[in-house]
Write an enzyme that holds these catalytic residues in place. Sequence first.
Site, PDB file in Angstrom:
ATOM      1  N   TYR A  24       0.793  -1.230   0.000  1.00 16.44           N
ATOM      2  CA  TYR A  24       0.000   0.000   0.000  1.00 16.44           C
ATOM      3  C   TYR A  24       0.826   1.283   0.000  1.00 16.44           C
ATOM      4  O   TYR A  24       0.269   2.371  -0.086  1.00 16.44           O
ATOM      5  CB  TYR A  24      -0.953   0.005   1.206  1.00 16.44           C
ATOM      6  CG  TYR A  24      -1.919  -1.154   1.169  1.00 16.44           C
ATOM      7  CD1 TYR A  24      -2.983  -1.172   0.263  1.00 16.44           C
ATOM      8  CD2 TYR A  24      -1.775  -2.237   2.013  1.00 16.44           C
ATOM      9  CE1 TYR A  24      -3.867  -2.237   0.215  1.00 16.44           C
ATOM     10  CE2 TYR A  24      -2.658  -3.311   1.979  1.00 16.44           C
ATOM     11  CZ  TYR A  24      -3.691  -3.303   1.075  1.00 16.44           C
ATOM     12  OH  TYR A  24      -4.559  -4.359   1.023  1.00 16.44           O
ATOM     13  N   ASN A  76     -13.353   3.649  -1.997  1.00 14.22           N
ATOM     14  CA  ASN A  76     -12.449   2.535  -1.769  1.00 14.22           C
ATOM     15  C   ASN A  76     -13.078   1.757  -0.627  1.00 14.22           C
ATOM     16  O   ASN A  76     -12.948   2.124   0.535  1.00 14.22           O
ATOM     17  CB  ASN A  76     -11.043   3.011  -1.406  1.00 14.22           C
ATOM     18  CG  ASN A  76     -10.079   1.858  -1.241  1.00 14.22           C
ATOM     19  OD1 ASN A  76     -10.476   0.718  -1.030  1.00 14.22           O
ATOM     20  ND2 ASN A  76      -8.796   2.157  -1.321  1.00 14.22           N
ATOM     21  N   HIS A  82     -15.339  -6.984  -1.930  1.00 17.93           N
ATOM     22  CA  HIS A  82     -15.474  -8.362  -2.355  1.00 17.93           C
ATOM     23  C   HIS A  82     -16.616  -9.091  -1.665  1.00 17.93           C
ATOM     24  O   HIS A  82     -16.889 -10.244  -1.993  1.00 17.93           O
ATOM     25  CB  HIS A  82     -14.158  -9.099  -2.091  1.00 17.93           C
ATOM     26  CG  HIS A  82     -12.959  -8.256  -2.371  1.00 17.93           C
ATOM     27  ND1 HIS A  82     -12.617  -7.853  -3.642  1.00 17.93           N
ATOM     28  CD2 HIS A  82     -12.050  -7.689  -1.533  1.00 17.93           C
ATOM     29  CE1 HIS A  82     -11.524  -7.100  -3.574  1.00 17.93           C
ATOM     30  NE2 HIS A  82     -11.169  -6.976  -2.308  1.00 17.93           N
ATOM     31  N   ASP A  89     -25.953  -2.198  -3.385  1.00 19.67           N
ATOM     32  CA  ASP A  89     -27.349  -1.767  -3.435  1.00 19.67           C
ATOM     33  C   ASP A  89     -27.512  -0.298  -3.062  1.00 19.67           C
ATOM     34  O   ASP A  89     -28.334   0.414  -3.657  1.00 19.67           O
ATOM     35  CB  ASP A  89     -28.210  -2.645  -2.523  1.00 19.67           C
ATOM     36  CG  ASP A  89     -28.373  -4.065  -3.043  1.00 19.67           C
ATOM     37  OD1 ASP A  89     -27.973  -4.352  -4.198  1.00 19.67           O
ATOM     38  OD2 ASP A  89     -28.898  -4.900  -2.278  1.00 19.67           O
ATOM     39  N   HIS A 102      -8.839   1.446  -5.764  1.00 18.36           N
ATOM     40  CA  HIS A 102      -8.016   0.605  -4.888  1.00 18.36           C
ATOM     41  C   HIS A 102      -6.576   1.044  -5.029  1.00 18.36           C
ATOM     42  O   HIS A 102      -6.108   1.300  -6.147  1.00 18.36           O
ATOM     43  CB  HIS A 102      -8.155  -0.874  -5.250  1.00 18.36           C
ATOM     44  CG  HIS A 102      -9.542  -1.374  -5.047  1.00 18.36           C
ATOM     45  ND1 HIS A 102     -10.052  -1.645  -3.801  1.00 18.36           N
ATOM     46  CD2 HIS A 102     -10.537  -1.602  -5.929  1.00 18.36           C
ATOM     47  CE1 HIS A 102     -11.304  -2.031  -3.924  1.00 18.36           C
ATOM     48  NE2 HIS A 102     -11.626  -2.005  -5.205  1.00 18.36           N
ATOM     49  N   VAL A 103      -5.872   1.146  -3.930  1.00 19.64           N
ATOM     50  CA  VAL A 103      -4.480   1.582  -3.931  1.00 19.64           C
ATOM     51  C   VAL A 103      -3.606   0.528  -4.620  1.00 19.64           C
ATOM     52  O   VAL A 103      -2.756   0.851  -5.437  1.00 19.64           O
ATOM     53  CB  VAL A 103      -3.997   1.844  -2.484  1.00 19.64           C
ATOM     54  CG1 VAL A 103      -2.509   2.161  -2.445  1.00 19.64           C
ATOM     55  CG2 VAL A 103      -4.818   2.986  -1.855  1.00 19.64           C
ATOM     56  N   SER A 104      -3.840  -0.730  -4.306  1.00 16.62           N
ATOM     57  CA  SER A 104      -3.053  -1.812  -4.902  1.00 16.62           C
ATOM     58  C   SER A 104      -3.766  -2.355  -6.143  1.00 16.62           C
ATOM     59  O   SER A 104      -4.949  -2.084  -6.368  1.00 16.62           O
ATOM     60  CB  SER A 104      -2.854  -2.944  -3.894  1.00 16.62           C
ATOM     61  OG  SER A 104      -4.080  -3.619  -3.649  1.00 16.62           O
ATOM     62  N   ARG A 113      -9.771 -11.423  -4.215  1.00 18.16           N
ATOM     63  CA  ARG A 113      -9.839  -9.976  -4.446  1.00 18.16           C
ATOM     64  C   ARG A 113     -10.222  -9.640  -5.890  1.00 18.16           C
ATOM     65  O   ARG A 113     -10.395  -8.480  -6.224  1.00 18.16           O
ATOM     66  CB  ARG A 113      -8.502  -9.318  -4.109  1.00 18.16           C
ATOM     67  CG  ARG A 113      -8.115  -9.442  -2.650  1.00 18.16           C
ATOM     68  CD  ARG A 113      -6.850  -8.667  -2.351  1.00 18.16           C
ATOM     69  NE  ARG A 113      -6.303  -9.009  -1.062  1.00 18.16           N
ATOM     70  CZ  ARG A 113      -6.715  -8.480   0.104  1.00 18.16           C
ATOM     71  NH1 ARG A 113      -7.652  -7.571   0.118  1.00 18.16           N
ATOM     72  NH2 ARG A 113      -6.149  -8.866   1.238  1.00 18.16           N
TER      73      ARG A 113
END
Length: 151
Positions: A24, A76, A82, A89, A102-104, A113
């Site tokens: 990260y 994020n 997941h 919803d 997402h950072v990664s 993931r």
Amino acid sequence: MPQPIYVLNGPNLNLLGTREPEIYGHATLADVEKLCTETAASLGFTAVCRQSNHEGELIDWIHQARADQAVGIVLNAGGYTHTSVALHDALVGVQIPTVEVHVSNVFARESFRHHSFIAKAAFASLCGFGIDGYRLAITGLAAKIGAVAKA
């Protein structure tokens, strides 16, 4: 008053800078929020930055974004990406343009993931750019809604 863009961060993102820096990076959540605030301001918006480790609180903020007439959401959702049909919803329910961040690079990681409930409710998803993904998300969101950068 500038229109808001909600920047919502889910579980464990309060640990940015210290949690698995090899994945990260070393930037903190404060760094993310500063980047988002500056990027939004450069486009004539205000960033409403929030982080929670609780799914229900994230859902409440998504609902609040509609009440506040937010022009967009950058989300994020962390691990909830997941698992959370409820976040999906909520996003579908408020009908606010959303970018998943997402950072990664989640696709270069564990197979669990690779699935995102959030992606199906967002018009775009970004991963693997580090915290710069937030800047890209806000810029892309602004382009999607037709905003022009301030001189």
